[in-house]
Design a protein around this motif. Structure first.
Motif, mmCIF file in Angstrom:
data_model
loop_
_atom_site.group_PDB
_atom_site.id
_atom_site.type_symbol
_atom_site.label_atom_id
_atom_site.label_comp_id
_atom_site.label_asym_id
_atom_site.label_seq_id
_atom_site.Cartn_x
_atom_site.Cartn_y
_atom_site.Cartn_z
ATOM 1 N N THR A 129 3.596 62.763 23.078
ATOM 2 C CA THR A 129 2.551 64.264 23.073
ATOM 3 C C THR A 129 2.217 64.020 21.501
ATOM 4 O OG1 THR A 129 2.128 64.160 25.310
ATOM 5 C CG2 THR A 129 1.092 65.924 23.658
ATOM 6 N N PHE A 130 3.334 64.569 20.583
ATOM 7 C CA PHE A 130 3.177 64.584 18.878
ATOM 8 C C PHE A 130 2.989 63.641 18.868
ATOM 9 C CE2 PHE A 130 4.551 68.937 20.609
ATOM 10 C CZ PHE A 130 3.961 70.162 20.355
ATOM 11 N N SER A 131 3.781 62.958 18.749
ATOM 12 C CA SER A 131 3.458 61.693 17.725
ATOM 13 C C SER A 131 2.367 60.565 18.138
ATOM 14 C CB SER A 131 4.877 60.711 18.473
ATOM 15 O OG SER A 131 5.382 59.321 17.804
ATOM 16 N N ARG A 132 2.225 60.667 19.654
ATOM 17 C CA ARG A 132 0.692 60.388 19.229
ATOM 18 C C ARG A 132 -0.571 60.909 18.790
ATOM 19 N NH1 ARG A 132 0.925 57.992 25.242
ATOM 20 N NH2 ARG A 132 1.926 56.204 25.337
ATOM 21 N N ASN A 133 -0.364 62.320 19.002
ATOM 22 C CA ASN A 133 -1.081 63.085 18.696
ATOM 23 C C ASN A 133 -1.146 63.595 16.452
ATOM 24 O OD1 ASN A 133 -3.155 63.714 20.388
ATOM 25 N ND2 ASN A 133 -1.702 64.085 21.349
ATOM 26 N N ASN A 134 -0.522 63.115 16.193
ATOM 27 C CA ASN A 134 0.247 62.919 15.173
ATOM 28 C C ASN A 134 0.193 64.546 14.604
ATOM 29 O OD1 ASN A 134 0.279 59.930 14.036
ATOM 30 N ND2 ASN A 134 -2.288 60.608 13.893
ATOM 31 N N ILE A 135 0.575 65.067 15.288
ATOM 32 C CA ILE A 135 1.162 66.296 15.186
ATOM 33 C C ILE A 135 3.138 66.672 14.323
ATOM 34 C CG2 ILE A 135 1.331 68.964 16.016
ATOM 35 C CD1 ILE A 135 -0.897 67.868 18.407
#
Length: 58
Positions: free
Chosen positions: A17-23
């Motif tokens: 989730t963090f990766s896909r949302n560039n967080i």
């Protein structure tokens, strides 16, 4: 959250989730009670296989 963690509540953060949302991970506080898992869905499945239950709130 920290008080609940002291009572045994565990918090898992999904790397996907963090990766896909560039967080960037470093945007979060480095609290020791936060645990990273590669996949939140995978972690949930593993916990359910051990007898834990998923309860959606909200």
């Amino acid at each position: 959250m920290k008080q609940l963690a002291q009572l045994g509540v565990e918090y898992y953060l999904c790397e996907i989730t963090f990766s896909r949302n560039n967080i960037p991970k470093d945007k979060l506080r480095p609290d020791e009670f936060l645990k990273w898992v590669p996949s939140g869905v995978g972690a949930l499945g593993e916990l359910q296989a051990k007898g834990y239950a998923y309860i959606k709130v909200g």
